[in-house]
Structure formats: structure tokens, C-alpha cells
Design an enzyme around this catalytic site. Structure first.
Site, PDB file in Angstrom:
ATOM      1  N   HIS A 194       0.825  -1.222   0.000  1.00 48.63           N
ATOM      2  CA  HIS A 194       0.000   0.000   0.000  1.00 48.63           C
ATOM      3  C   HIS A 194       0.852   1.262   0.000  1.00 48.63           C
ATOM      4  CE1 HIS A 194      -4.044  -1.809   0.785  1.00 48.63           C
ATOM      5  NE2 HIS A 194      -3.261  -2.832   1.057  1.00 48.63           N
TER       6      HIS A 194
ATOM      7  N   ASP B  35       3.425   9.634  -1.108  1.00 49.79           N
ATOM      8  CA  ASP B  35       2.245   8.895  -0.662  1.00 49.79           C
ATOM      9  C   ASP B  35       2.028   7.719  -1.609  1.00 49.79           C
ATOM     10  OD1 ASP B  35      -0.072   8.325   0.783  1.00 49.79           O
ATOM     11  OD2 ASP B  35      -0.698  10.417   0.849  1.00 49.79           O
TER      12      ASP B  35
HETATM   13  P1  ADP Z   1      -3.333   7.152   4.666  1.00 49.33           P
HETATM   14  O1  ADP Z   1      -3.762   5.754   4.316  1.00 49.33           O
HETATM   15  O2  ADP Z   1      -1.853   7.395   4.566  1.00 49.33           O
HETATM   16  O3  ADP Z   1      -3.848   7.640   5.982  1.00 49.33           O
HETATM   17  P2  ADP Z   1      -5.201   8.001   2.564  1.00 49.33           P
HETATM   18  O4  ADP Z   1      -5.524   9.382   2.101  1.00 49.33           O
HETATM   19  O5  ADP Z   1      -4.903   7.049   1.464  1.00 49.33           O
HETATM   20  O6  ADP Z   1      -3.981   8.138   3.593  1.00 49.33           O
HETATM   21  O7  ADP Z   1      -6.417   7.379   3.364  1.00 49.33           O
HETATM   22  C1  ADP Z   1      -6.889   7.982   4.507  1.00 49.33           C
HETATM   23  C2  ADP Z   1      -8.340   7.566   4.796  1.00 49.33           C
HETATM   24  O8  ADP Z   1      -8.644   7.998   6.117  1.00 49.33           O
HETATM   25  C3  ADP Z   1      -9.326   8.253   3.877  1.00 49.33           C
HETATM   26  O9  ADP Z   1     -10.401   7.383   3.617  1.00 49.33           O
HETATM   27  C4  ADP Z   1      -9.799   9.476   4.672  1.00 49.33           C
HETATM   28  O10 ADP Z   1     -11.127   9.830   4.440  1.00 49.33           O
HETATM   29  C5  ADP Z   1      -9.607   9.033   6.107  1.00 49.33           C
HETATM   30  N1  ADP Z   1      -9.088  10.160   6.919  1.00 49.33           N
HETATM   31  C6  ADP Z   1      -7.883  10.751   6.823  1.00 49.33           C
HETATM   32  N2  ADP Z   1      -7.755  11.744   7.732  1.00 49.33           N
HETATM   33  C7  ADP Z   1      -8.915  11.787   8.406  1.00 49.33           C
HETATM   34  C8  ADP Z   1      -9.417  12.589   9.466  1.00 49.33           C
HETATM   35  N3  ADP Z   1      -8.689  13.564  10.011  1.00 49.33           N
HETATM   36  N4  ADP Z   1     -10.670  12.350   9.906  1.00 49.33           N
HETATM   37  C9  ADP Z   1     -11.404  11.358   9.351  1.00 49.33           C
HETATM   38  N5  ADP Z   1     -10.990  10.560   8.363  1.00 49.33           N
HETATM   39  C10 ADP Z   1      -9.765  10.766   7.890  1.00 49.33           C
END
Ligand code: ADP
Length: 480
Positions: free
Chosen positions: A159, A367
Site C-alpha cells: 500500500h 504517498d
Molecule cells: P493514509 O492511508 O496514509 O492515511 P489516505 O488518504 O490514502 O492516507 O487514506 C486515509 C483515509 O482515512 C481516507 O479514507 C480518509 O477519508 C480518512 N481520513 C484521513 N484523515 C482523516 C481525518 N482527520 N478524519 C477522518 N478521516 C480521515
């Protein structure tokens, strides 16, 4: 039909609303065929209690899906999870050698827990199960399973990004890690860039032979590889934006910011996300384009993450200070440039917040994919869509070509792109949004899991399962 067995560091209860892309995708594929989801329970057992059963398996069946979990000891948690996974592999795979902590005990713990996972999983397997292993916590799992005689088809999906050779080679155990991947039948990456980095690594370091565009031969094994960019459940996000909580959030934000232009960042508080650089770029926007003062407002939501790892503490302090400074320097009695919120937002509210924002700033330094970028696009009103400013270093940049692409290290250039996004005419926004939406729909989360599993099912299985992927060299490399 083969049963699907998913293995990931953590599992999620299929009855609860899935949090994030991985859980949605895994749940969906598991429910289609029925299956098993295996992982760590998230619980730490106190070894001092001498309860011999602490690593016992707990199984719970919900519908046609069985969740099987084990606890970890404090030592396993410190070395395998906090140590090797989050203090070595996470920084290195995000190109941050400066933050990696190469401790020999971490590597030994990582290997020990991967072996423990294999030992606990092996008795649960049936001969024609299809096994799908997820992410950097579990790279050597297939090699451990093969050593125990497992001949099933096993796929792995990374991932996080795959770094270039020059970075990977700095990990003391790099050779063992990369060799371990050849115990799988299929290894999937997020982007073509990642595939190129892996191919280059094994060609240079292991004299791998490229048999075709997606087949590599090394360590006496043939491995299929490919880019399977992870997507989102588009309809879920579209529906959440229209549902009650989504609409409430949208209306509240629109009312609150009726005289302002709203910019949004939603991330875990992680050093890969480029948060300090984003605040610098926003500051640059206010300095270069004064018409945004008293108007543009950045809401930055940063959810707490891995607070037990030291680098995250530093980042938190840095963000507190940068946001305080910009608000102190530019704020007015009735306007604060940045609203920085160190908290999670309920998943049902996020799409409404996305829809109320004119611009999303998705500017990670590195990322694997970044799902927030895709969720933002999916939540927009097609008749008046907001604009995505996207880092060229997010895996999503290979797909989302109609976003405004930026180099997050370049505060001046990023500020220019934000200004362009804020002043983009409606017609251009609609055109870009349509193009982005069709890409997001085509490669959604259902496509991601079904195309990976289709490839795994049909991979020509290498019969040379001589366990070479797990050699004496590996023992030395991990000092286990
Ligand atoms: P990572 O897996 O590195 O955290 P991604 O952007 O691929 O980054 O996925 C993050 C997921 O978590 C997304 O579905 C997003 O909606 C959720 N998310 C990220 N930050 C927040 C937050 N502060 N509050 C709620 N949901 C979040």
C-alpha cells in the site's frame, strides 16, 4: 470457488461501517466468496501475567466471514509494530532515511511476528485457499508460510510507495526483504513508478531476468508483478455527500464561510503528508496575493496517528507553531487564516465538508496513493465543483492528471497553483471534474480488488517452491 484468506496487520469488524479504503475493499471481496480475515487484534498481552494462552487465536464468524485474530506481547508490539514497521519501513518506504531507526532488535521482532502469524494461520488453511497479504508489516509472511509447506497461491499488495534502489539499499535487511517477495505468486504496487523501482532493484541487485512486462525471474522463482492503483467506493462517497449528515455539514460550512473561500486539508498527522510545507505555501499565497487576506481560510484536519513514535511528536509541535504564527501574523478580529484541528472527523461528515470546499490541498511529500484526493473529487457538485491541488509525489498523480499538479517542496509554485485553483472559471472546473470523475469511477475500489484477485487466480504458479526465498542468508540478515 476458492475461499479468500486476507491477512493484514489489523482486521476490521465486517458489521461496522468500514473506515477507509482497505477495509471496504477487503470486506467486499470477502463477502463475495466467503472467507477468512486474519490479523493482530490490536491488543497487547501483559507477558508478566504468564498466561500461556496469550497468543491463542480468537475467531468470530459474522455471516460468511470469519475474523481470526491474535494478541501481541509488549515486546512484539515494540519491535515488530512500533519498531520495524513504523520506525524503519514506513519512513524508508516514504524516502525518509533520515527518520529511520535501524535497530537490530526491531528486525528480529519483525521476523518473529511474521513467523508467529504464519504458525497461527497455517492450520486454518485449506489447499485451494487464495491468500492475499497486505502491506509492509507482512513482507516475509509468504516465505514463512512456504517454509512450513504452504503451496497455496499467495498474493501481496504494497500500500505504500516502493522507493528507488539507492534508498532501499540503505536498509540493513534489504536483500532479505526483497528476496522474501519472491515467495509470493503476485506482488501488486500502487503505481507504475513503484513497479519500475522494484524491477530496477531486482535486476541490479539480484540479476533478475525480465521474462515479460509483468514477469520477473530471480532466486529460482518466477514472480508476477503489476500496478493496481487502489480506488474508493465512489457511490458510497456520492451518497454520503447527499445523506443527512453530509448535507447538514455542507450547509453549516457554507453558511459559516459564506463570505470566505474555503480550502481544505484532511490527513493523518504524518510526516509523509507535507503538512508544514502546506502551511508555508498557504502563507506564501497570502503574501503574494493579498486579495486572499480576510477571505481564504484553510481548514486543516490532522487526525492523531502513531503517537508513540517520536517523529510524530516533533511534527505536532512544528504544526502548532506554524499555525500559531500564520494566525498571529495575518489574522484579523473576524478572520483566522488557518483552522487547525488535531482530531478525526466522522466519516459521514467528511463528504459534506469536501463539497463545501473550493479547493482541496493534497500535497504529500510522498504517498502510496492518497484516497482523500479521490474522495474530494467524488464528493463535489458536478455543476459547481471544487478544484484539487495535488502533489506530483502522490501515487494518485499518475491517474488524476486533470488536477493542478504541484511540487510540495516549492512553496512559491504551490501558492501559484492554489491561486489558479481559487480563480478557475466554472467551465474549466466542470471539464476537469468530469475527466477526474471518469478516471475515479473506472478504477474504483471494486476494480482494484477484483483485478488483483483475478490476476492471482490465473497466475501460472511456479512449481519451484523450493523455499529459496527463505535462505540461510535471511537468518543472518535479520540477526534473528
Ligand atoms: P493514509 O492511508 O496514509 O492515511 P489516505 O488518504 O490514502 O492516507 O487514506 C486515509 C483515509 O482515512 C481516507 O479514507 C480518509 O477519508 C480518512 N481520513 C484521513 N484523515 C482523516 C481525518 N482527520 N478524519 C477522518 N478521516 C480521515
Amino acid at each position: 470457488m476458492s475461499r479468500l484468506v486476507v491477512v493484514s496487520n489489523r482486521t476490521a469488524d465486517p458489521r461496522k461501517a468500514a473506515a477507509g479504503g482497505l477495509a471496504v475493499a477487503v470486506k467486499e471481496s470477502l463477502q463475495q466468496t466467503g472467507g477468512l480475515w486474519f490479523g493482530w487484534s490490536g491488543k497487547i498481552h501483559d507477558e508478566s501475567e504468564h498466561d500461556a494462552g496469550y497468543q491463542d487465536l480468537r475467531a468470530q464468524t459474522v455471516g460468511n466471514v470469519t475474523l481470526a485474530t491474535i494478541d501481541l506481547s509488549q515486546r512484539d508490539y515494540d519491535t515488530y509494530y512500533l519498531g520495524y514497521s513504523n520506525d524503519v519501513l514506513w519512513p524508508v518506504f516514504h524516502y525518509r532515511l533520515d527518520l529511520a531507526n535501524f535497530d537490530v532488535d526491531f528486525a528480529a521482532g519483525y521476523r518473529r511476528v511474521n513467523r508467529l502469524f504464519a504458525q497461527k494461520l497455517m492450520p486454518l488453511l485449506k489447499p485451494d485457499d487464495l491468500i492475499w497479504v497486505h502491506d509492509y508489516h507482512l513482507i516475509p509472511l509468504a516465505a514463512e508460510l512456504r517454509a512450513m509447506g504452504c503451496r497455496n497461491r499467495i498474493g501481496f499488495f504494497l500500500h505504500v510507495p516502493m522507493p528507488p534502489l539507492e534508498i532501499m539499499a540503505a536498509v540493513p535487511e534489504h536483500e532479505w526483504l526483497m528476496r522474501s517477495l519472491f515467495a509470493y505468486d503476485l506482488v501488486g504496487f500502487q503505481s507504475e513508478t513503484d513497479v519500475t523501482h522494484f524491477t530496477h532493484y531486482v535486476q541490479s541487485e539480484a540479476q533478475a531476468e525480465q521474462l515479460s512486462h509483468d514477469r520477473l525471474r530471480a532466486f529460482n522463482r518466477t514472480l508476477r508483478i503489476g500496478a493496481y492503483p487502489i480506488g474508493i467506493d465512489v457511490d458510497e462517497v456520492v451518497n454520503l455527500a447527499q445523506a443527512k449528515e453530509g448535507r447538514d455539514t455542507f450547509e453549516r460550512m457554507r453558511e459559516e464561510y459564506s463570505r470566505r473561500r474555503l480550502l481544505l486539508g484532511v490527513d493523518r498527522l504524518d510526516y509523509s503528508k507535507g503538512l508544514p510545507q502546506r502551511i508555508h505555501a498557504f502563507r506564501e499565497l497570502l503574501a503574494q496575493y493579498p486579495e486572499n487576506r480576510s477571505s481564504a481560510t484553510l481548514i486543516q484536519i490532522a487526525s492523531p496517528s502513531r503517537e508513540a513514535v517520536g517523529a510524530y511528536d516533533d511534527l505536532r509541535r512544528q504544526m502548532d507553531s506554524l499555525c500559531g504564527a500564520i494566525n498571529g501574523d495575518y489574522g484579523e478580529l473576524d478572520w483566522m487564516p488557518v483552522r487547525y484541528i488535531h482530531r478525526n472527523v466522522a466519516r459521514k461528515r467528511l463528504p459534506g465538508l469536501y463539497r463545501a470546499s473550493r479547493v482541496a490541498l493534497v500535497t504529500p511529500l510522498r504517498d502510496g496513493m492518497n484516497l482523500v484526493a479521490k474522495e474530494f473529487v467524488a464528493a463535489q457538485d458536478p455543476a459547481d465543483p471544487g478544484m484539487l491541488v495535488l502533489s506530483r509525489f502522490a501515487g494518485a498523480a499518475e491517474q488524476l492528471k486533470e488536477a493542478l499538479m504541484v511540487n510540495p517542496y516549492d512553496a512559491h509554485g504551490t501558492a501559484q497553483a492554489i491561486q489558479r485553483a481559487l480563480s478557475m472559471p466554472l467551465e474549466e472546473r466542470i471539464q476537469r471534474h468530469e475527466a477526474l470523475m471518469s478516471r475515479i469511477r473506472k478504477h474504483d475500489v471494486h476494480w482494484w480488488s477484483s483485478s488483483f484477485l483475478h490476476a492471482l487466480k490465473h497466475v501460472e504458479q511456479d512449481q519451484g517452491l523450493d523455499h529459496n526465498a527463505k535462505s540461510g542468508q535471511s537468518e543472518r540478515d535479520t540477526r534473528a
